[in-house]
Write a protein that holds these residues in place. Structure first.
Motif, PDB file in Angstrom:
ATOM      1  N   LEU A 415      -9.720  -2.336  -3.727  1.00 23.12           N
ATOM      2  CA  LEU A 415      -7.963  -2.435  -4.328  1.00 23.12           C
ATOM      3  C   LEU A 415      -7.704  -3.685  -3.701  1.00 23.12           C
ATOM      4  N   CYS A 416      -8.551  -4.937  -4.337  1.00 20.11           N
ATOM      5  CA  CYS A 416      -8.589  -6.196  -5.187  1.00 20.11           C
ATOM      6  C   CYS A 416      -8.558  -6.484  -5.995  1.00 20.11           C
ATOM      7  N   GLY A 417      -8.280  -7.573  -6.686  1.00 21.81           N
ATOM      8  CA  GLY A 417      -8.354  -8.360  -7.510  1.00 21.81           C
ATOM      9  C   GLY A 417      -8.474  -7.723  -8.941  1.00 21.81           C
ATOM     10  N   LEU A 418      -7.544  -7.069  -8.626  1.00 19.83           N
ATOM     11  CA  LEU A 418      -7.799  -5.374  -9.886  1.00 19.83           C
ATOM     12  C   LEU A 418      -7.014  -6.491 -11.328  1.00 19.83           C
ATOM     13  N   PRO A 419      -7.210  -6.014 -12.359  1.00 20.93           N
ATOM     14  CA  PRO A 419      -6.620  -6.227 -13.458  1.00 20.93           C
ATOM     15  C   PRO A 419      -4.747  -6.027 -13.995  1.00 20.93           C
ATOM     16  N   TYR A 420      -4.642  -5.069 -12.969  1.00 20.81           N
ATOM     17  CA  TYR A 420      -3.743  -4.518 -12.860  1.00 20.81           C
ATOM     18  C   TYR A 420      -3.063  -4.293 -11.736  1.00 20.81           C
ATOM     19  N   ASP A 421      -1.405  -4.648 -11.699  1.00 19.94           N
ATOM     20  CA  ASP A 421      -0.654  -4.679 -10.269  1.00 19.94           C
ATOM     21  C   ASP A 421      -0.824  -2.846  -9.521  1.00 19.94           C
ATOM     22  N   ASP A 423       0.310  -0.187  -7.486  1.00 24.28           N
ATOM     23  CA  ASP A 423       1.516   0.350  -6.337  1.00 24.28           C
ATOM     24  C   ASP A 423       1.597   0.424  -5.239  1.00 24.28           C
ATOM     25  N   ASP A 424       3.011   0.660  -4.514  1.00 25.41           N
ATOM     26  CA  ASP A 424       3.292   0.626  -2.833  1.00 25.41           C
ATOM     27  C   ASP A 424       2.151   1.482  -2.334  1.00 25.41           C
ATOM     28  N   GLY A 425       1.810   3.156  -2.607  1.00 27.58           N
ATOM     29  CA  GLY A 425       0.897   3.577  -2.298  1.00 27.58           C
ATOM     30  C   GLY A 425      -0.306   3.089  -2.175  1.00 27.58           C
ATOM     31  N   GLY A 426      -0.824   2.565  -3.015  1.00 29.10           N
ATOM     32  CA  GLY A 426      -1.877   1.528  -3.242  1.00 29.10           C
ATOM     33  C   GLY A 426      -2.864   0.606  -2.568  1.00 29.10           C
ATOM     34  N   ILE A 427      -0.867  -0.448  -1.992  1.00 30.64           N
ATOM     35  CA  ILE A 427      -0.788  -1.124  -0.874  1.00 30.64           C
ATOM     36  C   ILE A 427      -0.821  -0.891   0.327  1.00 30.64           C
ATOM     37  N   ASN A 428       0.271   0.301   0.672  1.00 30.58           N
ATOM     38  CA  ASN A 428      -0.430   0.555   1.736  1.00 30.58           C
ATOM     39  C   ASN A 428      -1.967   1.017   2.469  1.00 30.58           C
ATOM     40  N   LEU A 429      -2.242   2.018   1.973  1.00 30.12           N
ATOM     41  CA  LEU A 429      -3.720   2.082   2.412  1.00 30.12           C
ATOM     42  C   LEU A 429      -4.889   1.262   2.377  1.00 30.12           C
ATOM     43  N   ARG A 430      -4.729   0.025   1.199  1.00 30.31           N
ATOM     44  CA  ARG A 430      -5.264  -1.263   1.580  1.00 30.31           C
ATOM     45  C   ARG A 430      -4.831  -1.640   2.725  1.00 30.31           C
ATOM     46  N   MET A 431      -4.004  -1.845   3.079  1.00 33.41           N
ATOM     47  CA  MET A 431      -3.226  -2.494   4.389  1.00 33.41           C
ATOM     48  C   MET A 431      -4.108  -2.267   5.440  1.00 33.41           C
ATOM     49  N   GLN A 432      -4.279  -0.719   5.545  1.00 32.66           N
ATOM     50  CA  GLN A 432      -4.726   0.151   6.591  1.00 32.66           C
ATOM     51  C   GLN A 432      -5.635   0.085   6.321  1.00 32.66           C
ATOM     52  N   LEU A 433      -6.388  -0.007   5.761  1.00 38.07           N
ATOM     53  CA  LEU A 433      -8.243  -0.378   6.085  1.00 38.07           C
ATOM     54  C   LEU A 433      -8.711  -1.834   6.567  1.00 38.07           C
ATOM     55  N   LEU A 434      -7.671  -2.369   5.820  1.00 43.09           N
ATOM     56  CA  LEU A 434      -8.104  -3.923   6.653  1.00 43.09           C
ATOM     57  C   LEU A 434      -7.705  -4.070   7.679  1.00 43.09           C
ATOM     58  N   GLU A 435      -6.653  -3.423   8.089  1.00 36.31           N
ATOM     59  CA  GLU A 435      -6.741  -3.347   9.850  1.00 36.31           C
ATOM     60  C   GLU A 435      -7.535  -1.798  10.610  1.00 36.31           C
ATOM     61  N   GLY A 436      -8.133  -1.641  10.153  1.00 32.86           N
ATOM     62  CA  GLY A 436      -9.199  -0.854  10.472  1.00 32.86           C
ATOM     63  C   GLY A 436      -8.156   0.690  10.932  1.00 32.86           C
ATOM     64  N   GLN A 437      -7.101   1.043  10.973  1.00 30.94           N
ATOM     65  CA  GLN A 437      -6.398   1.617  11.781  1.00 30.94           C
ATOM     66  C   GLN A 437      -6.748   3.830  11.312  1.00 30.94           C
ATOM     67  N   LEU A 438      -7.945   3.900   9.512  1.00 34.55           N
ATOM     68  CA  LEU A 438      -7.857   4.778   9.277  1.00 34.55           C
ATOM     69  C   LEU A 438      -9.743   4.775   9.390  1.00 34.55           C
ATOM     70  N   THR A 439      -9.887   6.356   9.147  1.00 33.03           N
ATOM     71  CA  THR A 439     -10.965   6.966   9.033  1.00 33.03           C
ATOM     72  C   THR A 439     -11.158   7.221   8.058  1.00 33.03           C
ATOM     73  N   ALA A 440     -12.517   7.292   7.341  1.00 36.15           N
ATOM     74  CA  ALA A 440     -12.792   7.324   5.713  1.00 36.15           C
ATOM     75  C   ALA A 440     -12.361   8.813   5.619  1.00 36.15           C
ATOM     76  N   THR A 441     -11.768  10.084   6.519  1.00 37.98           N
ATOM     77  CA  THR A 441     -11.747  11.234   6.368  1.00 37.98           C
ATOM     78  C   THR A 441     -10.266  10.794   6.671  1.00 37.98           C
ATOM     79  N   GLN A 442      -9.460  10.472   7.401  1.00 37.05           N
ATOM     80  CA  GLN A 442      -7.811  10.048   7.083  1.00 37.05           C
ATOM     81  C   GLN A 442      -7.510   9.538   6.095  1.00 37.05           C
ATOM     82  N   ALA A 443      -8.756   8.342   5.573  1.00 41.72           N
ATOM     83  CA  ALA A 443      -7.728   7.516   3.993  1.00 41.72           C
ATOM     84  C   ALA A 443      -7.832   8.853   2.907  1.00 41.72           C
ATOM     85  N   LEU A 444      -8.942   9.959   3.469  1.00 37.13           N
ATOM     86  CA  LEU A 444      -8.802  10.907   1.514  1.00 37.13           C
ATOM     87  C   LEU A 444      -7.502  11.751   2.327  1.00 37.13           C
ATOM     88  N   GLU A 445      -6.969  11.104   3.172  1.00 33.25           N
ATOM     89  CA  GLU A 445      -5.724  12.485   3.544  1.00 33.25           C
ATOM     90  C   GLU A 445      -4.444  11.586   3.131  1.00 33.25           C
TER      91      GLU A 445
END
Length: 457
Positions: A415-421, A423-445
């Motif tokens: 989710l970093c270094g992409l050839p396109y921008d 969106d807000d939903g992807g940015i939010n998911l990236r932030m939560q994964l980086l900060e360790g706020q989600l498990t893999a199962t939670q991330a799928l939701e």
């Protein structure tokens, strides 16, 4: 002057008529490549044949043509020289090595010659042989003796036997070894073309004529062929030769030589056996790459310090994110699904990146692969041989690789270094994964993935 040289002299100079029926047939085939016999002489470009006459007559070793005519003259001479070599060939018999030598001259050298002199740009074909010692016995049994690809499609293959009485065996093996031009599912909406094949038999010059016609057929296919992402039967080696990869019917084969010194430091063979065994459970099978059944054996093998695993399904390797940003959530969800399967059994992947993801065109989904660096969650990775190449400074948790480490890698690599921008939903998911706020199962939701996961069931 030798009889053969005199014959080439006469043919090249156009002083005799081609009364031999076989030479006439060769002329017809080569003429189909845009060349014509000069006054009944040997088929070269009609105003270039004098070079051969002068060279063979005088025994010279330099071209007697203008610079502008050099390429065409070289083409005529190369064709004449090669046919002369084939005509003079005294084929050895008694072993498959000798048979391979004979067909190598008549089939492979003819195709290479036509590739070199007739077609502009890179060669239209890539060729290889099933050489002993390049892999293990299983791979050798499943690969034809001769393989030829056009734009990644296995369009031409051959089988060779030592004795003419074994011709039926060669023909039988042609039908059983790699009978499809590309792996099932790679190009699901295209009808595979017919594959050409030979069994080593017949006379040398009959095979020469076939080689010329086969080259013409392959060139016709190349002009409109799709590019196949993985070549069936192609044996690929790492730079150091310690790892080899080969696409076989229904699976992808990976071999690591000198496993104890090359790879065991990252994880024992017993650990890898356990990982693949746990991932083979029914609830995980569609979520992550699987070790398949080969010769009655499921899972990786270690024999004579050589590690071997056969993997399925076969997909298109990813070199980066999907070209369409609308496909990115689907791809990320595929990877998170594989991580969720690993994490549920206490394992971590440790090498999450696009190079370890494949796309399954027939199913329109992405799959996490390459479990060879997998380990137990919480394993100490603070010293040698770590870190792995694509880890960042924030990958580890106090020197240990955890579930959160995998998810941080997913955020950084996918989710970093992409050839396109993003969106807000992807940015939010990236932030939560980086900060360790989600498990893999939670991330799928997560809402950014919810539409995909609900539609895919």
């Amino acid at each position: 002057m030798s009889t053969r040289k005199a014959l080439l002299l006469e043919l090249a100079a156009g002083q005799v008529r081609m009364t031999d029926q076989l030479m006439k047939r060769i002329g017809v085939v080569v003429a189909s490549y845009g060349m014509r016999p000069a006054r009944g002489g040997w088929p070269g470009e009609r105003d270039r044949n004098g070079r051969l006459f002068l060279q063979h007559a005088a025994g010279l070793h330099w071209p007697l043509v203008s610079t502008a005519a050099a390429h065409a003259a070289a083409t005529a001479e190369a064709l004449a020289t090669h046919v002369g070599l084939v005509m003079d060939l005294d084929p050895y018999t008694g072993s498959e090595m000798y048979t391979a030598r004979n067909t190598g001259i008549v089939v492979e050298d003819t195709l290479r010659l036509i590739n070199k002199y007739r077609w502009s740009g890179p060669p239209i074909t890539q060729m290889d042989r099933n050489k002993a010692g390049t892999s293990t016995a299983t791979t050798e049994r499943k690969r034809p003796d001769f393989l030829c690809w056009v734009k990644g499609a296995l369009m031409f293959k051959g089988e060779e036997k030592a004795l003419s009485s074994e011709l039926h065996l060669a023909i039988s093996e042609l039908t059983s070894k790699m009978s499809t031009v590309w792996a099932k599912g790679l190009l699901p909406h295209l009808q595979p073309p017919c594959m050409l094949a030979f069994a080593a038999a017949g006379t040398i010059l009959q095979a020469l004529l076939c080689s010329c016609n086969i080259s013409r057929l392959l060139a016709g296919y190349a002009s409109q062929a799709p590019l196949v992402p993985l070549e069936m039967g192609r044996l690929v080696s790492s730079d150091d030769g310690m790892r080899t990869y080969c696409l076989l019917p229904g699976c992808f084969r990976k071999v690591i030589r000198e496993f104890a010194s090359e790879h065991a430091q990252y994880g024992s063979f017993e650990l890898l056996q356990c990982v693949y065994r746990q991932m083979a459970q029914k609830k995980h099978r569609s979520k992550i790459i699987q070790a398949c059944d080969i010769d009655g054996h499921i899972g990786p093998r270690l024999l004579d310090n050589t590690y071997t695993v056969h993997l399925a399904p076969v997909g298109d390797p990813c070199s980066g994110p999907p070209a369409d940003p609308l496909d990115l959530p689907c791809a990320v969800a595929g990877v998170l699904g594989g991580l969720a399967a690993l994490h549920s059994e206490g394992f971590v992947h440790r090498d999450v990146r696009w190079a370890n993801v494949i796309f399954l065109p027939a199913e329109k989904r992405w799959l996490l692969i390459d479990l060879d660096h997998a380990g137990r969650s919480g394993c100490d990775c603070s010293g040698e041989p770590y870190p792995l190449r694509f880890w960042s400074k924030r990958t580890l948790d106090d020197g240990k690789y955890t579930f959160r480490s995998d998810l941080r890698m997913a955020a950084e690599q996918l989710l970093c270094g992409l050839p396109y921008d993003l969106d807000d939903g992807g940015i939010n998911l990236r932030m939560q994964l980086l900060e360790g706020q989600l498990t893999a199962t939670q991330a799928l939701e997560h809402a950014w993935l919810a539409q995909y996961t609900s539609s895919s069931g």
